[in-house]
Design a protein around this motif. Structure first.
Motif, PDB file in Angstrom:
ATOM      1  N   LEU A 255       1.069  -1.448   0.100  1.00 11.93           N
ATOM      2  CA  LEU A 255       0.244   0.093   0.042  1.00 11.93           C
ATOM      3  C   LEU A 255       1.079   1.451   0.431  1.00 11.93           C
ATOM      4  CD1 LEU A 255      -3.006   0.746   0.290  1.00 11.93           C
ATOM      5  CD2 LEU A 255      -2.788   0.863   2.737  1.00 11.93           C
TER       6      LEU A 255
ATOM      7  N   VAL B  44      -2.531  -0.779 -11.817  1.00  6.49           N
ATOM      8  CA  VAL B  44      -1.921  -1.558 -10.433  1.00  6.49           C
ATOM      9  C   VAL B  44      -2.486  -3.045 -10.511  1.00  6.49           C
ATOM     10  CG1 VAL B  44      -0.693   0.669  -9.471  1.00  6.49           C
ATOM     11  CG2 VAL B  44      -3.046   0.202  -8.966  1.00  6.49           C
TER      12      VAL B  44
ATOM     13  N   GLY C 278      -3.383  -3.374  -7.511  1.00  2.54           N
ATOM     14  CA  GLY C 278      -4.448  -3.868  -5.959  1.00  2.54           C
ATOM     15  C   GLY C 278      -4.573  -4.750  -5.272  1.00  2.54           C
ATOM     16  N   PRO C 279      -5.047  -4.860  -4.155  1.00  6.62           N
ATOM     17  CA  PRO C 279      -4.619  -5.805  -2.747  1.00  6.62           C
ATOM     18  C   PRO C 279      -6.347  -7.144  -3.014  1.00  6.62           C
ATOM     19  CG  PRO C 279      -5.314  -4.272  -1.881  1.00  6.62           C
ATOM     20  CD  PRO C 279      -5.229  -3.551  -3.485  1.00  6.62           C
ATOM     21  N   PHE C 280      -6.757  -6.679  -3.663  1.00  2.00           N
ATOM     22  CA  PHE C 280      -7.807  -7.656  -3.846  1.00  2.00           C
ATOM     23  C   PHE C 280      -8.837  -8.386  -4.939  1.00  2.00           C
ATOM     24  CE2 PHE C 280      -9.056  -3.795  -2.207  1.00  2.00           C
ATOM     25  CZ  PHE C 280      -8.982  -3.860  -0.645  1.00  2.00           C
TER      26      PHE C 280
ATOM     27  N   TYR D 290     -14.619  -4.137  -1.467  1.00 10.69           N
ATOM     28  CA  TYR D 290     -14.613  -5.419  -2.004  1.00 10.69           C
ATOM     29  C   TYR D 290     -15.375  -6.595  -1.105  1.00 10.69           C
ATOM     30  CZ  TYR D 290     -11.785  -3.507  -5.858  1.00 10.69           C
ATOM     31  OH  TYR D 290     -11.505  -2.825  -6.937  1.00 10.69           O
TER      32      TYR D 290
ATOM     33  N   PRO E  81      -7.639   1.757   1.539  1.00 12.91           N
ATOM     34  CA  PRO E  81      -7.313   1.309   3.362  1.00 12.91           C
ATOM     35  C   PRO E  81      -6.271   2.657   3.902  1.00 12.91           C
ATOM     36  CG  PRO E  81      -7.122  -1.076   2.971  1.00 12.91           C
ATOM     37  CD  PRO E  81      -7.293  -0.240   1.644  1.00 12.91           C
TER      38      PRO E  81
ATOM     39  N   HIS F 286     -13.476   1.739 -10.378  1.00 15.45           N
ATOM     40  CA  HIS F 286     -12.873   0.935 -11.768  1.00 15.45           C
ATOM     41  C   HIS F 286     -13.390   0.169 -11.367  1.00 15.45           C
ATOM     42  CE1 HIS F 286     -10.821   1.182  -7.975  1.00 15.45           C
ATOM     43  NE2 HIS F 286     -10.097  -0.398  -8.193  1.00 15.45           N
TER      44      HIS F 286
ATOM     45  N   HIS G 131      -6.940  -1.850 -15.976  1.00 12.44           N
ATOM     46  CA  HIS G 131      -8.511  -1.336 -14.989  1.00 12.44           C
ATOM     47  C   HIS G 131      -9.038  -0.887 -15.923  1.00 12.44           C
ATOM     48  CE1 HIS G 131      -6.247  -1.067 -11.414  1.00 12.44           C
ATOM     49  NE2 HIS G 131      -6.301  -0.120 -10.951  1.00 12.44           N
TER      50      HIS G 131
ATOM     51  N   VAL H 232      -3.693   6.115  -6.041  1.00 10.62           N
ATOM     52  CA  VAL H 232      -2.243   5.249  -6.295  1.00 10.62           C
ATOM     53  C   VAL H 232      -1.663   5.521  -7.696  1.00 10.62           C
ATOM     54  CG1 VAL H 232      -2.878   3.407  -4.478  1.00 10.62           C
ATOM     55  CG2 VAL H 232      -3.769   3.544  -6.916  1.00 10.62           C
TER      56      VAL H 232
END
Ligand code: BEZ
Ligand code: FE
Length: 306
Positions: free
Chosen positions: A86, A113, A115-117, A170, A206, A227, A243, A257
């Motif tokens: 992050l 990117v 991303g974390p999801f 998410y 977050p 996105h 995205h 980001v």
């Protein structure tokens, strides 16, 4: 090799020489690294972090605050929350690494990117299926093609799609084991695809941890431009992580980001309630949107290896 650069501010030639001599000593300490690449990385890292300290005339209190900050980033990181990534995202480092490693090839679609999801093993939907699985949001019809840079259709390309719901969450953020607003599907014999999703809305990264505190301290918003995530793979082609963004979104110019690329912004055309849908689905008195995203994959061998 000595890289003599004078630090900002007025330091005497003797002081500048002392500082440079330390840089040289640290850089030289990596000379014995077995891996030439590791040596190159460590030498460059040493040069750049020393240049930062010298340029900013970093105080010892600031150094301690930085250590405290990184310690907090470590403490909040676990197998579900990755605050270091992050931080990299919020500093634009993730996007810079992607930019360096995904050099433009012809008309290939730009990457952005991860991303974390993303979650492995999202359900498969058929062409024209709905990936919402009950996620709240305005229905959105997405269609397009997947081709190579010569314009040849890529049948059987695998498309992973994931997104936040209308409330900006998410599925994995609910912590109740639900799977929603994510799926995978495959292109047809003509390289075409189509599915229902929900119209993307803006949401924050977050921001209840050290990265959020950093953003607040510098007056930056944690919001991401609306996105829809894609990961697209096909035999012989470079896998694309990207995205699409919603034209007109408030956050396009200051995505937290730095993930927005003009080429990825799409019109999500609003369809008044009652407008016939492409697949004859009855949406009653619900408004919906539609968008098109034609994806061009670069050949696998052009991935930057040098
Ligand atoms: C996201 O797109 O979901 C995301 C990307 C980077 C950091 C946090 C979230
Ligand atoms: Fe996202």
């Amino acid at each position: 090799m000595t890289h003599q650069t004078l630090p900002t501010g007025s330091v005497s030639p003797e002081q500048a020489a002392r500082e440079q001599s330390l840089v040289d000593e640290v850089v030289a300490s990596f000379a014995g690294a077995e891996s030439p690449r590791l040596r190159e990385l460590m030498e460059a890292l040493a040069r750049h972090v020393h240049a930062f300290v010298r340029e900013t005339r970093l105080t010892e209190e600031e150094w301690a605050a930085a250590i405290e900050f990184l310690t907090a980033v470590g403490h909040i990181t676990d197998d579900k929350r990755q605050e270091f990534i992050l931080l990299s995202d919020a500093l634009g480092l993730s996007m810079q690494t992607i930019t360096v490693n995904n050099e433009a090839v012809g008309a290939a679609t730009e990457a952005t990117v991860f991303g974390p999801f993303f979650v492995e093993g999202a359900p498969r939907i058929e062409l024209g299926g709905d990936l919402a699985f009950g996620a709240k949001g305005q229905p959105c019809w997405v269609e397009g093609t997947v081709t190579d840079t010569e314009g040849r259709p890529l049948p059987g390309a695998r498309i992973e799609v994931w997104e936040a719901d209308e409330d900006g969450f998410y599925d994995v953020q609910y912590g109740d084991g639900r799977t929603a607003a994510r799926a995978h599907l495959f292109t047809d014999d003509n390289g075409a695809y189509r599915f229902w999703a929900v119209t993307p809305t803006p949401y924050p990264i977050p921001h209840d941890g050290p990265v959020g505190q950093m953003l607040q301290a510098v007056g930056r918003s944690p919001m991401r431009a609306s996105h829809l995530h894609f990961m697209v793979s096909a035999e012989g082609q470079r896998t694309l992580v990207t995205h699409i963004f919603v034209a007109g979104d408030d956050y396009l110019t200051h995505d937290s980001v730095f993930g927005v690329r003009d080429s990825l912004v799409r019109d999500f055309a609003l369809q008044p309630a009652g407008t016939p849908t492409p697949d004859g689905r009855d949406l009653g008195d619900t408004e919906w949107t539609r968008t098109r995203f034609d994806i061009v994959l670069a050949p696998a061998q052009t991935a930057s290896t040098s």
